[in-house]
Design a protein around this motif. Structure first.
Motif, short mmCIF file in Angstrom:
data_model
loop_
_atom_site.label_atom_id
_atom_site.label_comp_id
_atom_site.label_asym_id
_atom_site.label_seq_id
_atom_site.Cartn_x
_atom_site.Cartn_y
_atom_site.Cartn_z
N ALA A 111 1.67 20.06 -10.25
CA ALA A 111 1.22 18.84 -9.39
C ALA A 111 2.29 17.84 -9.27
CB ALA A 111 0.22 18.11 -10.27
N CYS A 112 3.05 17.69 -10.29
CA CYS A 112 4.44 16.81 -10.26
C CYS A 112 5.39 16.84 -9.18
CB CYS A 112 5.17 16.55 -11.42
SG CYS A 112 6.44 15.56 -11.59
N PHE A 113 5.56 18.29 -8.79
CA PHE A 113 6.57 18.65 -7.73
C PHE A 113 5.81 18.69 -6.15
CE2 PHE A 113 7.80 22.37 -4.96
CZ PHE A 113 9.45 21.75 -5.05
N ASP B 246 0.82 -1.26 -0.02
CA ASP B 246 0.02 0.13 0.00
C ASP B 246 0.79 1.30 -0.13
OD1 ASP B 246 -1.91 1.74 0.15
OD2 ASP B 246 -2.30 1.60 2.39
N GLY B 247 1.42 1.51 -1.14
CA GLY B 247 2.12 2.83 -1.37
C GLY B 247 1.66 4.01 -1.35
N GLY B 248 0.22 4.13 -1.45
CA GLY B 248 -0.42 5.40 -1.35
C GLY B 248 -0.67 5.87 -2.78
N LEU B 249 -1.14 6.75 -3.11
CA LEU B 249 -1.46 7.49 -4.67
C LEU B 249 -0.32 8.41 -4.98
CD1 LEU B 249 -5.28 7.80 -4.64
CD2 LEU B 249 -3.99 5.87 -5.72
N SER B 250 0.53 8.78 -3.80
CA SER B 250 1.30 10.02 -4.11
C SER B 250 2.44 9.59 -5.30
CB SER B 250 2.15 10.18 -3.05
OG SER B 250 1.39 11.08 -2.03
N VAL B 251 3.00 8.34 -5.10
CA VAL B 251 3.87 7.73 -6.26
C VAL B 251 3.08 7.66 -7.79
CG1 VAL B 251 3.75 5.29 -5.66
CG2 VAL B 251 5.75 6.31 -6.73
N ALA B 252 1.96 7.11 -7.51
CA ALA B 252 1.11 7.05 -8.83
C ALA B 252 0.80 8.27 -9.68
CB ALA B 252 -0.15 6.17 -8.56
N PHE B 253 0.48 9.46 -8.70
CA PHE B 253 0.19 10.38 -9.00
C PHE B 253 1.43 11.13 -9.68
CE2 PHE B 253 -4.00 10.62 -7.22
CZ PHE B 253 -5.02 10.55 -8.36
N PHE B 254 2.27 10.97 -8.89
CA PHE B 254 3.85 11.72 -9.46
C PHE B 254 4.21 11.27 -10.75
CE2 PHE B 254 8.61 10.83 -9.65
CZ PHE B 254 8.98 12.15 -9.63
N ALA B 255 4.08 9.60 -10.97
CA ALA B 255 4.12 9.27 -12.33
C ALA B 255 3.29 9.60 -13.28
CB ALA B 255 4.03 7.45 -12.09
N PHE B 256 2.13 9.90 -13.03
CA PHE B 256 1.28 10.28 -14.00
C PHE B 256 1.53 11.86 -14.44
CE2 PHE B 256 -2.45 12.95 -15.17
CZ PHE B 256 -3.19 12.14 -16.09
N PHE B 257 1.71 12.82 -13.36
CA PHE B 257 1.94 13.99 -13.93
C PHE B 257 3.45 14.19 -14.59
CE2 PHE B 257 -1.45 14.75 -10.71
CZ PHE B 257 -2.33 15.50 -11.56
N GLY B 258 4.34 13.55 -14.00
CA GLY B 258 5.93 13.55 -14.39
C GLY B 258 5.79 12.96 -15.62
N THR B 259 4.97 11.92 -16.33
CA THR B 259 5.06 11.43 -17.34
C THR B 259 4.46 12.41 -18.50
OG1 THR B 259 4.61 9.20 -16.69
CG2 THR B 259 3.96 9.74 -18.99
N VAL B 260 3.43 13.48 -17.98
CA VAL B 260 2.88 14.33 -18.90
C VAL B 260 4.04 15.20 -19.22
CG1 VAL B 260 1.26 16.25 -18.89
CG2 VAL B 260 0.53 14.16 -18.08
#
Length: 271
Positions: free
Chosen positions: A86-88, A36-50
């Motif tokens: 958002a990524c930051f 359960d790594g939380g959503l922070s790393v998933a959202f970081f990956a999402f916005f970082g990819t954009v």
């Protein structure tokens, strides 16, 4: 239909679709690793990819039709700017160890885009290197970062998962390279340019079979569900490989193929 096509084109060109694939792969890593790594790393990956993909694509966009650029570029810049904020924000939510690793993969992205040495090309234009940099970066962002954020130590099983993810991304990129073979600079020496389309497809099938075979070597005795889902995903990619050719539309790879991880993730969410 014209309006819907414009919306779809903007969705693809602004890298939101490929970013959703990154979000899905991070979620898959967390699910199959029982963390359960939380959503922070998933959202970081999402916005970082954009941000990363749009940064890489600016050079390519400059070679497109100028009128099209004028209509889309402002929106893409706005989305990239908001995504960078958002990524930051989500970057600050990560542990310092994960942040350090994220900088490494940021460096790979910059290496892929910018020439670091005078009168030298960026890594994107190095012969045959592109596919490996893309694969390593995706492994880092979608496997290593979420596991690191969950304090999972690097192990034999993590190594196997990383290899499987690399093989998955490598196979996906092979489809892109087949579809884009007419447009890629011959200097790039992509896989189909070097060995031909038929051998590239055979290579893709072998890599997908290897990905499935590695599932039986985990020490924690993976259950039926991961193997079943990976079999479905590999089978789907194999179908895309089989029907891939240089005359396919841009949506074949840029939308439908990149939807495979998203659909994989949605099935797990629903069921």
């Amino acid at each position: 239909m014209v309006v819907l096509k414009k919306i779809l084109d903007f969705y693809i060109n602004s890298s939101l679709h490929v970013a959703l694939s990154a979000f899905a792969l991070v979620s898959m890593t967390q699910f199959f690793s029982n963390i359960d790594g939380g959503l922070s790393v998933a959202f970081f990956a999402f916005f970082g990819t954009v941000v990363g993909y749009n940064f890489v694509k600016y050079d390519a966009l400059a070679r497109l039709n100028k009128n099209k650029i004028k209509k889309e570029l402002k929106g893409i810049v706005l989305i990239s700017f908001l995504s960078s904020i958002a990524c930051f924000y989500f970057f600050l939510q990560l542990s310092w160890v994960t942040q350090t690793s994220a900088f490494v993969f940021l460096g790979l992205t910059l290496l892929y885009t910018l020439p670091f040495f005078p009168n030298k090309q960026n890594a994107r234009n190095w012969k045959g290197v592109k596919i490996y940099i893309v694969g390593i970066t995706w492994v880092g962002v979608t496997v290593l970062l979420p596991l690191q954020e969950a304090h999972v130590a690097f192990s034999y099983d993590v190594f196997l998962m990383s290899i499987q993810r690399f093989l998955l991304v490598f196979s996906l990129v092979l489809v892109f390279e087949i579809v884009d073979i007419k447009f890629d600079d011959p200097h790039l020496q992509t896989v189909p340019q070097k060995i031909g389309v038929k051998l590239t497809k055979k290579l893709g099938y072998i890599l997908l079979l290897l990905l499935l075979a590695l599932e039986f070597f985990y020490t924690n005795n993976h259950h039926f569900l991961p193997l079943f889902f990976k079999f479905i995903v590999c089978g789907t990619i194999a179908i895309f490989l089989f029907f891939a050719n240089e005359n396919r539309s841009r949506y074949y790879a840029s939308f439908w193929l990149e939807s495979v991880p998203i659909l994989w993730w949605l099935v797990l969410v629903v069921f």
